[in-house]
Design a protein around this motif. Structure first.
Motif, PDB file in Angstrom:
ATOM      1  N   HIS A  93       0.838  -1.197   0.000  1.00  0.00           N
ATOM      2  CA  HIS A  93       0.000   0.000   0.000  1.00  0.00           C
ATOM      3  C   HIS A  93       0.875   1.251   0.000  1.00  0.00           C
ATOM      4  O   HIS A  93       0.602   2.223  -0.717  1.00  0.00           O
ATOM      5  CB  HIS A  93      -0.898   0.027   1.248  1.00  0.00           C
ATOM      6  CG  HIS A  93      -1.919  -1.059   1.284  1.00  0.00           C
ATOM      7  ND1 HIS A  93      -2.522  -1.463   2.461  1.00  0.00           N
ATOM      8  CD2 HIS A  93      -2.452  -1.821   0.304  1.00  0.00           C
ATOM      9  CE1 HIS A  93      -3.380  -2.424   2.189  1.00  0.00           C
ATOM     10  NE2 HIS A  93      -3.360  -2.662   0.889  1.00  0.00           N
ATOM     11  N   ALA A  97       1.080   4.188  -2.849  1.00  0.00           N
ATOM     12  CA  ALA A  97       0.864   5.596  -2.528  1.00  0.00           C
ATOM     13  C   ALA A  97       2.079   6.428  -2.904  1.00  0.00           C
ATOM     14  O   ALA A  97       1.955   7.550  -3.405  1.00  0.00           O
ATOM     15  CB  ALA A  97       0.542   5.754  -1.042  1.00  0.00           C
ATOM     16  N   PRO A 102      -3.903   6.002  -6.481  1.00  0.00           N
ATOM     17  CA  PRO A 102      -4.915   6.292  -5.453  1.00  0.00           C
ATOM     18  C   PRO A 102      -5.016   5.154  -4.436  1.00  0.00           C
ATOM     19  O   PRO A 102      -5.203   3.994  -4.799  1.00  0.00           O
ATOM     20  CB  PRO A 102      -6.202   6.444  -6.260  1.00  0.00           C
ATOM     21  CG  PRO A 102      -5.745   6.884  -7.620  1.00  0.00           C
ATOM     22  CD  PRO A 102      -4.439   6.156  -7.848  1.00  0.00           C
ATOM     23  N   THR A 103      -4.845   5.505  -3.167  1.00  0.00           N
ATOM     24  CA  THR A 103      -4.821   4.522  -2.082  1.00  0.00           C
ATOM     25  C   THR A 103      -5.500   5.144  -0.869  1.00  0.00           C
ATOM     26  O   THR A 103      -5.279   6.309  -0.551  1.00  0.00           O
ATOM     27  CB  THR A 103      -3.369   4.144  -1.717  1.00  0.00           C
ATOM     28  OG1 THR A 103      -2.651   3.807  -2.903  1.00  0.00           O
ATOM     29  CG2 THR A 103      -3.334   2.963  -0.765  1.00  0.00           C
ATOM     30  N   ARG A 104      -6.314   4.368  -0.186  1.00  0.00           N
ATOM     31  CA  ARG A 104      -7.045   4.878   0.968  1.00  0.00           C
ATOM     32  C   ARG A 104      -6.177   4.784   2.222  1.00  0.00           C
ATOM     33  O   ARG A 104      -5.561   3.746   2.492  1.00  0.00           O
ATOM     34  CB  ARG A 104      -8.338   4.081   1.172  1.00  0.00           C
ATOM     35  CG  ARG A 104      -9.219   4.594   2.301  1.00  0.00           C
ATOM     36  CD  ARG A 104     -10.482   3.739   2.409  1.00  0.00           C
ATOM     37  NE  ARG A 104     -11.342   4.190   3.478  1.00  0.00           N
ATOM     38  CZ  ARG A 104     -12.259   5.136   3.346  1.00  0.00           C
ATOM     39  NH1 ARG A 104     -12.415   5.720   2.164  1.00  0.00           N
ATOM     40  NH2 ARG A 104     -13.013   5.504   4.360  1.00  0.00           N
ATOM     41  N   ALA A 105      -6.124   5.863   2.992  1.00  0.00           N
ATOM     42  CA  ALA A 105      -5.354   5.897   4.237  1.00  0.00           C
ATOM     43  C   ALA A 105      -6.293   5.767   5.440  1.00  0.00           C
ATOM     44  O   ALA A 105      -7.435   6.231   5.388  1.00  0.00           O
ATOM     45  CB  ALA A 105      -4.571   7.204   4.333  1.00  0.00           C
ATOM     46  N   SER A 108      -6.103  10.986   8.010  1.00  0.00           N
ATOM     47  CA  SER A 108      -5.512  12.030   7.172  1.00  0.00           C
ATOM     48  C   SER A 108      -4.706  13.028   8.004  1.00  0.00           C
ATOM     49  O   SER A 108      -4.776  13.043   9.242  1.00  0.00           O
ATOM     50  CB  SER A 108      -6.620  12.790   6.432  1.00  0.00           C
ATOM     51  OG  SER A 108      -7.419  13.510   7.370  1.00  0.00           O
ATOM     52  N   ARG A 164       2.620  16.947  -5.120  1.00  0.00           N
ATOM     53  CA  ARG A 164       3.459  15.776  -5.361  1.00  0.00           C
ATOM     54  C   ARG A 164       4.733  16.094  -6.129  1.00  0.00           C
ATOM     55  O   ARG A 164       5.703  15.323  -6.082  1.00  0.00           O
ATOM     56  CB  ARG A 164       2.659  14.698  -6.092  1.00  0.00           C
ATOM     57  CG  ARG A 164       1.524  14.111  -5.267  1.00  0.00           C
ATOM     58  CD  ARG A 164       0.999  12.832  -5.889  1.00  0.00           C
ATOM     59  NE  ARG A 164       2.007  11.784  -5.900  1.00  0.00           N
ATOM     60  CZ  ARG A 164       2.240  10.951  -4.884  1.00  0.00           C
ATOM     61  NH1 ARG A 164       1.540  11.057  -3.759  1.00  0.00           N
ATOM     62  NH2 ARG A 164       3.173  10.025  -4.981  1.00  0.00           N
ATOM     63  N   MET A 233       1.133   6.659   5.319  1.00  0.00           N
ATOM     64  CA  MET A 233       0.019   6.755   4.386  1.00  0.00           C
ATOM     65  C   MET A 233      -0.655   8.127   4.477  1.00  0.00           C
ATOM     66  O   MET A 233      -1.076   8.690   3.460  1.00  0.00           O
ATOM     67  CB  MET A 233      -0.988   5.645   4.660  1.00  0.00           C
ATOM     68  CG  MET A 233      -0.518   4.278   4.208  1.00  0.00           C
ATOM     69  SD  MET A 233      -0.313   4.156   2.420  1.00  0.00           S
ATOM     70  CE  MET A 233      -2.027   4.219   1.894  1.00  0.00           C
ATOM     71  N   THR A 237      -0.757  10.506   1.105  1.00  0.00           N
ATOM     72  CA  THR A 237      -2.073  10.767   0.496  1.00  0.00           C
ATOM     73  C   THR A 237      -2.596  12.164   0.818  1.00  0.00           C
ATOM     74  O   THR A 237      -3.753  12.464   0.534  1.00  0.00           O
ATOM     75  CB  THR A 237      -3.101   9.719   0.965  1.00  0.00           C
ATOM     76  OG1 THR A 237      -3.230   9.776   2.396  1.00  0.00           O
ATOM     77  CG2 THR A 237      -2.676   8.310   0.563  1.00  0.00           C
ATOM     78  N   GLN A 238      -1.759  13.016   1.374  1.00  0.00           N
ATOM     79  CA  GLN A 238      -2.220  14.360   1.737  1.00  0.00           C
ATOM     80  C   GLN A 238      -2.581  15.178   0.497  1.00  0.00           C
ATOM     81  O   GLN A 238      -2.039  14.950  -0.585  1.00  0.00           O
ATOM     82  CB  GLN A 238      -1.145  15.086   2.537  1.00  0.00           C
ATOM     83  CG  GLN A 238       0.111  15.398   1.736  1.00  0.00           C
ATOM     84  CD  GLN A 238       1.191  16.045   2.568  1.00  0.00           C
ATOM     85  OE1 GLN A 238       0.977  17.098   3.152  1.00  0.00           O
ATOM     86  NE2 GLN A 238       2.366  15.415   2.624  1.00  0.00           N
TER      87      GLN A 238
END
Length: 314
Positions: A93, A97, A102-105, A108, A164, A233, A237-238
């Motif tokens: 994972h 990321a 796209p990956t769920r954390a 946040s 990014r 994560m 994913t921020q």
């Protein structure tokens, strides 16, 4: 020194009435200013940041207290003695990321900012000067964006905007950061020394015995390997805060090392460019640590920036 629990959802802190016993460790600094005619907060101590960030904070926090702050330090969720969050994160994972897939954390950066506000609420503090290092800088920026009236000044240190294309880790670091290590204290210390040698300051090298002490203290405080992955994560994913930062009117200081391999200097440059009127301190040979020779520079810059909050607008 007295200690009291907050709540299952808030980081663990210890509260003291002595400014000289200011908080020693943690992801971010909440700095109620003794020079301001508002309710004074007692310092907290013994938080823990990402793995191993211990020795430098112990020496630097009392200097901040000596500059007129009560320093509140705390354990972010998933570090030290704070709550361990649910949610499993596998190493693949993290790699996805890191590559931008796209990956769920599990949580946040905004959730971590809400934790900090919850701590201020618990302590009865309406507003504070906020300083954050690395992920803590991302949290501090988010606090200033989401509740600017509660952030008297902002110090974003070794951090980035979330875009990014800036502030990235050197790709060669990833194997070291997510490497599988043995379960013992000595395994953790050995891995910690490896990480800090990879990201530390080439101009201000630290001896191995100090790095070992730093890693050992962090282990003793409390380490969650799963929590480290959850925090990674949250960072990976921020959102991009560039546009929101451009709307800030909070006195802002950006500090960054030109030799930072964990958060590239482009992250500091982008933060400074985004925030109107931001003050900048970039230092040659400084990596992603807190070298003792730079403590006076850190404290002086944070103090001067905080004083801008009290100065009349020109």
């Amino acid at each position: 020194m007295s200690s009291r629990p907050l709540s299952p959802e808030l980081p663990d802190v210890e509260i003291s009435d002595e400014p000289a016993r200011a908080g020693l460790l943690g992801d971010g600094d909440l700095l109620p200013d003794l020079r301001q005619p508002r309710r004074r907060a007692a310092p907290a101590r013994d938080g823990a940041r990402r793995p191993d960030d211990v020795v430098g904070h112990r020496a630097c926090a009392p200097r901040l207290a000596g500059a007129g702050f009560y320093v509140i330090r705390y354990d972010n969720r998933d570090t030290g003695r704070s709550t361990r969050s649910p949610g499993r994160v596998r190493r693949d994972h993290v790699v996805r990321a890191f590559l931008g897939t796209p990956t769920r954390a599990p949580y946040s950066i905004s959730d971590l900012a809400a934790d900090a506000f919850g701590l201020l609420d618990h302590l009865g503090i309406e507003a504070a000067h906020v300083a954050g290092i690395s992920m803590g800088g991302m949290i501090a920026q988010t606090m200033a964006i989401e509740a600017p009236a509660r952030v008297l000044s902002l110090a974003s240190i070794m951090s980035t905007t979330g875009r990014r294309s800036v502030g990235g880790q050197h790709p060669a670091l990833l194997p070291t950061l997510i490497a599988t290590r043995g379960p013992s204290r000595e395994d953790y210390i050995r891995g910690g020394v490896s990480v800090w040698k990879a990201i530390g300051s080439p101009r201000f090298p630290q001896p191995d015995d100090r790095l070992r002490t730093r890693a050992g203290d962090t282990w003793d405080r409390g380490v969650s390997r799963a929590g480290v992955l959850r925090q990674m994560m949250a960072v990976l994913t921020q959102p991009d805060r560039t546009r929101a930062l451009a709307a800030l009117a909070v006195p802002t200081l950006v500090m960054h090392g030109l030799a930072d391999r964990m958060v590239h200097i482009s992250g500091g440059r982008a933060t400074a460019a985004a925030v109107p009127g931001a003050r900048v301190v970039f230092i040659d040979g400084w990596g992603h640590d807190l070298p003792a020779p730079l403590f006076p520079t850190f404290v002086r810059a944070i103090r001067v920036n905080a004083d801008r909050a009290a100065a009349p607008a020109s």
